[in-house]
Design a protein around this motif. Structure first.
Motif, PDB file in Angstrom:
ATOM      1  N   PRO A  28      -7.736   7.518   1.137  1.00  0.00           N
ATOM      2  CA  PRO A  28      -7.926   6.740   2.371  1.00  0.00           C
ATOM      3  C   PRO A  28      -8.656   5.416   2.128  1.00  0.00           C
ATOM      4  O   PRO A  28      -8.296   4.378   2.719  1.00  0.00           O
ATOM      5  CB  PRO A  28      -8.762   7.674   3.255  1.00  0.00           C
ATOM      6  CG  PRO A  28      -8.462   9.048   2.752  1.00  0.00           C
ATOM      7  CD  PRO A  28      -8.284   8.885   1.279  1.00  0.00           C
ATOM      8  N   PHE A  29      -9.657   5.431   1.242  1.00  0.00           N
ATOM      9  CA  PHE A  29     -10.404   4.200   0.951  1.00  0.00           C
ATOM     10  C   PHE A  29      -9.554   3.232   0.139  1.00  0.00           C
ATOM     11  O   PHE A  29      -9.647   2.009   0.317  1.00  0.00           O
ATOM     12  CB  PHE A  29     -11.690   4.543   0.173  1.00  0.00           C
ATOM     13  CG  PHE A  29     -12.564   5.540   0.883  1.00  0.00           C
ATOM     14  CD1 PHE A  29     -13.358   5.149   1.962  1.00  0.00           C
ATOM     15  CD2 PHE A  29     -12.587   6.865   0.491  1.00  0.00           C
ATOM     16  CE1 PHE A  29     -14.156   6.065   2.618  1.00  0.00           C
ATOM     17  CE2 PHE A  29     -13.385   7.790   1.148  1.00  0.00           C
ATOM     18  CZ  PHE A  29     -14.170   7.395   2.218  1.00  0.00           C
ATOM     19  N   ILE A  30      -8.700   3.807  -0.744  1.00  0.00           N
ATOM     20  CA  ILE A  30      -7.817   2.946  -1.543  1.00  0.00           C
ATOM     21  C   ILE A  30      -6.834   2.209  -0.639  1.00  0.00           C
ATOM     22  O   ILE A  30      -6.653   0.979  -0.753  1.00  0.00           O
ATOM     23  CB  ILE A  30      -7.045   3.800  -2.582  1.00  0.00           C
ATOM     24  CG1 ILE A  30      -8.004   4.421  -3.602  1.00  0.00           C
ATOM     25  CG2 ILE A  30      -5.986   2.968  -3.299  1.00  0.00           C
ATOM     26  CD1 ILE A  30      -7.349   5.434  -4.533  1.00  0.00           C
TER      27      ILE A  30
ATOM     28  N   CYS B 281     -10.118   9.912  -2.648  1.00  0.00           N
ATOM     29  CA  CYS B 281     -10.424   8.504  -2.370  1.00  0.00           C
ATOM     30  C   CYS B 281      -9.226   7.734  -1.823  1.00  0.00           C
ATOM     31  O   CYS B 281      -9.329   6.518  -1.596  1.00  0.00           O
ATOM     32  CB  CYS B 281     -10.925   7.808  -3.647  1.00  0.00           C
ATOM     33  SG  CYS B 281     -12.485   8.453  -4.272  1.00  0.00           S
TER      34      CYS B 281
ATOM     35  N   TYR C 115     -13.227   1.547  -6.525  1.00  0.00           N
ATOM     36  CA  TYR C 115     -12.466   2.633  -7.169  1.00  0.00           C
ATOM     37  C   TYR C 115     -11.422   2.042  -8.104  1.00  0.00           C
ATOM     38  O   TYR C 115     -11.216   2.534  -9.216  1.00  0.00           O
ATOM     39  CB  TYR C 115     -11.787   3.525  -6.135  1.00  0.00           C
ATOM     40  CG  TYR C 115     -10.917   4.587  -6.791  1.00  0.00           C
ATOM     41  CD1 TYR C 115     -11.469   5.766  -7.262  1.00  0.00           C
ATOM     42  CD2 TYR C 115      -9.553   4.363  -6.999  1.00  0.00           C
ATOM     43  CE1 TYR C 115     -10.697   6.711  -7.904  1.00  0.00           C
ATOM     44  CE2 TYR C 115      -8.767   5.299  -7.638  1.00  0.00           C
ATOM     45  CZ  TYR C 115      -9.341   6.474  -8.087  1.00  0.00           C
ATOM     46  OH  TYR C 115      -8.572   7.404  -8.742  1.00  0.00           O
TER      47      TYR C 115
ATOM     48  N   HIS D 175      -7.081   1.697   2.608  1.00  0.00           N
ATOM     49  CA  HIS D 175      -7.811   0.802   3.514  1.00  0.00           C
ATOM     50  C   HIS D 175      -8.126  -0.519   2.818  1.00  0.00           C
ATOM     51  O   HIS D 175      -7.970  -1.605   3.411  1.00  0.00           O
ATOM     52  CB  HIS D 175      -9.100   1.481   3.988  1.00  0.00           C
ATOM     53  CG  HIS D 175      -9.955   0.598   4.839  1.00  0.00           C
ATOM     54  ND1 HIS D 175      -9.657   0.330   6.176  1.00  0.00           N
ATOM     55  CD2 HIS D 175     -11.103  -0.086   4.552  1.00  0.00           C
ATOM     56  CE1 HIS D 175     -10.577  -0.477   6.669  1.00  0.00           C
ATOM     57  NE2 HIS D 175     -11.470  -0.745   5.717  1.00  0.00           N
ATOM     58  N   ALA D 176      -8.566  -0.434   1.541  1.00  0.00           N
ATOM     59  CA  ALA D 176      -8.913  -1.652   0.810  1.00  0.00           C
ATOM     60  C   ALA D 176      -7.690  -2.533   0.591  1.00  0.00           C
ATOM     61  O   ALA D 176      -7.772  -3.760   0.705  1.00  0.00           O
ATOM     62  CB  ALA D 176      -9.530  -1.277  -0.533  1.00  0.00           C
TER      63      ALA D 176
ATOM     64  N   TRP E  47       0.808  -1.227   0.000  1.00  0.00           N
ATOM     65  CA  TRP E  47       0.000   0.000   0.000  1.00  0.00           C
ATOM     66  C   TRP E  47       0.845   1.284   0.000  1.00  0.00           C
ATOM     67  O   TRP E  47       0.384   2.340  -0.401  1.00  0.00           O
ATOM     68  CB  TRP E  47      -0.948   0.001   1.194  1.00  0.00           C
ATOM     69  CG  TRP E  47      -0.263  -0.045   2.534  1.00  0.00           C
ATOM     70  CD1 TRP E  47       0.047  -1.158   3.245  1.00  0.00           C
ATOM     71  CD2 TRP E  47       0.189   1.063   3.304  1.00  0.00           C
ATOM     72  NE1 TRP E  47       0.674  -0.842   4.427  1.00  0.00           N
ATOM     73  CE2 TRP E  47       0.763   0.528   4.492  1.00  0.00           C
ATOM     74  CE3 TRP E  47       0.171   2.441   3.134  1.00  0.00           C
ATOM     75  CZ2 TRP E  47       1.313   1.357   5.482  1.00  0.00           C
ATOM     76  CZ3 TRP E  47       0.708   3.251   4.126  1.00  0.00           C
ATOM     77  CH2 TRP E  47       1.271   2.702   5.277  1.00  0.00           C
TER      78      TRP E  47
ATOM     79  N   LYS F 260      -9.396  -6.027   0.643  1.00  0.00           N
ATOM     80  CA  LYS F 260     -10.778  -5.939   0.168  1.00  0.00           C
ATOM     81  C   LYS F 260     -10.796  -5.359  -1.237  1.00  0.00           C
ATOM     82  O   LYS F 260      -9.977  -4.523  -1.584  1.00  0.00           O
ATOM     83  CB  LYS F 260     -11.605  -5.059   1.099  1.00  0.00           C
ATOM     84  CG  LYS F 260     -11.815  -5.642   2.494  1.00  0.00           C
ATOM     85  CD  LYS F 260     -12.693  -4.717   3.319  1.00  0.00           C
ATOM     86  CE  LYS F 260     -12.945  -5.305   4.703  1.00  0.00           C
ATOM     87  NZ  LYS F 260     -13.808  -4.412   5.521  1.00  0.00           N
TER      88      LYS F 260
ATOM     89  N   SER G 211     -11.674  -3.002  -4.086  1.00  0.00           N
ATOM     90  CA  SER G 211     -12.003  -1.574  -4.144  1.00  0.00           C
ATOM     91  C   SER G 211     -12.724  -1.278  -5.466  1.00  0.00           C
ATOM     92  O   SER G 211     -12.175  -1.537  -6.543  1.00  0.00           O
ATOM     93  CB  SER G 211     -10.728  -0.727  -4.046  1.00  0.00           C
ATOM     94  OG  SER G 211     -10.992   0.619  -4.354  1.00  0.00           O
TER      95      SER G 211
END
Length: 411
Positions: A348-350, A346, A362, A352-353, A301, A358, A360
């Motif tokens: 933070p969501f990237i 986006c 996105y 996190h995934a 990440w 998980k 994504s």
């Protein structure tokens, strides 16, 4: 009878003296106008990004009044409050400045920039009008103007004021060699940024598809040397008569020897990689790390944080220019398909995934958009720097990596 003859002779003498004096009075104001010389100055490019395209000014010589001045529409100051922000918004104000010719020529000689002078073929009345227009423009309330790089700059202003001063109409002759050739603003930008790949890359990022549409001869004159070339063949049409706009051209500041010395010095400078070379190196590093991550089933990440974060920041800049800038050439920028604010918002969501392994949505969206962008690259109505392709591939393979890892994880 003798008295009558004397009276007639004296009368004729006085009449002739009065006529001669009147003629002298009429010629006196005209003599300085005939000695006035007005010319267009074209200056060679410099090394700073704002001087890569050269420069244009008007020289006004009036020996009777001891005047040798240069009217320069390219004056600005980096110390202006919020200069960078105002420049990005297209709200940069330039102004007309006047300087002594000797000082002007010395400055360009010092920086190794040659200067060409084209003497204008104007009538005395046209000279008077041009001088009056220049002096009116130099009034404090008139000298500042809203600068626009392509449409209203230090080259177009001298052209327009010279056209306004002539009694007839200035007709520009097209170069027969360019009869079947079309140009765009970007073509001319590339012509003058050769040898400055990072400047060219930065400009290409900012200007959109508007800069790629074909432009006419008049629009090419935003570049000083295009203006100089068109002036050299232009003529003034007045009623049924015609005369050349320019009488002669001469190089009044010659820096060819200086430039030859500088070129030898530049060859000794350390090598700087081009944007394409840097982008290819980044792509190879990203591809290698991604392959390693897939083998080890690791999301890595940290790579996504750097890549998508940087792309998102670039996207914010491009979106800001497209939405808020008054520059007409920065709208409709298809690079927003690659670099857009969503990558930053986006992020933070990237991350996190990736950390939680998980899928994504996105990444799925980004994968689809970038795939179409690369496949349709030649068909998009905008020219891109080739360095954009490996940069887009970096983002593409990182999204593909997430989709592959999460697919295996779910199975």
């Amino acid at each position: 009878m003798m008295h009558i003859v004397k009276i007639i002779l004296i009368t004729l003498f006085l009449a002739s003296t009065h006529t001669l004096r009147a003629a002298q009075e009429e010629e006196t104001p005209q003599a300085p106008v005939d000695s006035i010389r007005l010319s267009l100055l074209t200056c060679a490019p410099g090394e700073e990004i704002y001087s890569l395209f050269g420069h244009t000014a008007i020289r006004y010589e009036n020996p009777a009044r001891g005047i040798d001045a240069v009217f320069n529409y390219g004056m600005f100051s980096f110390n202006t409050p919020n200069f960078i922000l105002r420049f990005a918004l297209g709200q940069t104000d330039y102004e007309l400045g006047v300087s002594n010719y000797e000082r002007f020529a010395s400055e360009y000689s010092y920086y190794g920039r040659s200067v060409w002078q084209q003497n204008l073929n104007l009538t005395p009345q046209e000279k008077q009008k041009l001088v009056a227009l220049l002096e009116a423009n130099y009034q404090p309330q008139n000298r500042v103007y809203r600068y626009n790089f392509f449409y209203d700059n230090c080259a177009t202003r001298p052209r327009d004021i010279i056209e306004e001063s002539v009694a007839g109409k200035v007709i520009y002759a097209a170069d027969p060699a360019d009869a079947n050739q079309t140009r765009s603003f970007r073509d001319i930008v590339h012509q003058y940024t050769q040898g400055h790949p990072w400047a060219q890359f930065g400009i290409d990022l900012c200007i959109g598809s508007e800069a790629d549409r074909p432009i006419d001869d008049r629009q090419t004159m935003f570049a000083p040397f295009y203006l100089m070339n068109f002036f050299s063949t232009a003529h003034i049409a007045e009623n049924s008569r015609s005369r050349s706009l320019i009488t002669d051209t001469e190089k009044i500041v010659d820096c060819e020897k200086w430039l030859a010395t500088q070129e030898s010095e530049i060859e000794k400078e350390p090598y700087l990689p081009t944007p394409l070379q840097v982008a290819l190196a980044l792509f190879m590093l990203t591809a290698g790390a991604t392959i390693y991550g897939l083998k080890k089933k690791k999301g890595l990440w940290g790579i996504d944080l750097v890549l998508f974060g940087t792309a998102g920041i670039a996207g914010c800049i491009l979106a800001f220019l497209a939405l808020f800038s008054e520059h007409p050439a920065v709208t409709s920028n298809y690079l927003l398909l690659v670099f857009h604010p969503g990558q930053l918002f986006c992020l933070p969501f990237i991350i996190h995934a990736v950390r939680k392994k998980k899928r994504s949505w996105y990444h799925l969206f980004n994968f689809i958009v970038l795939t179409f962008f690369i496949l349709l690259f030649p068909l998009i109505p905008q020219r891109f720097d080739l360095a954009v392709v490996p940069l887009a591939l970096c983002l593409l393979i990182r999204s593909a990596s997430n989709l592959i890892l999460t697919y295996k994880h779910k199975k």
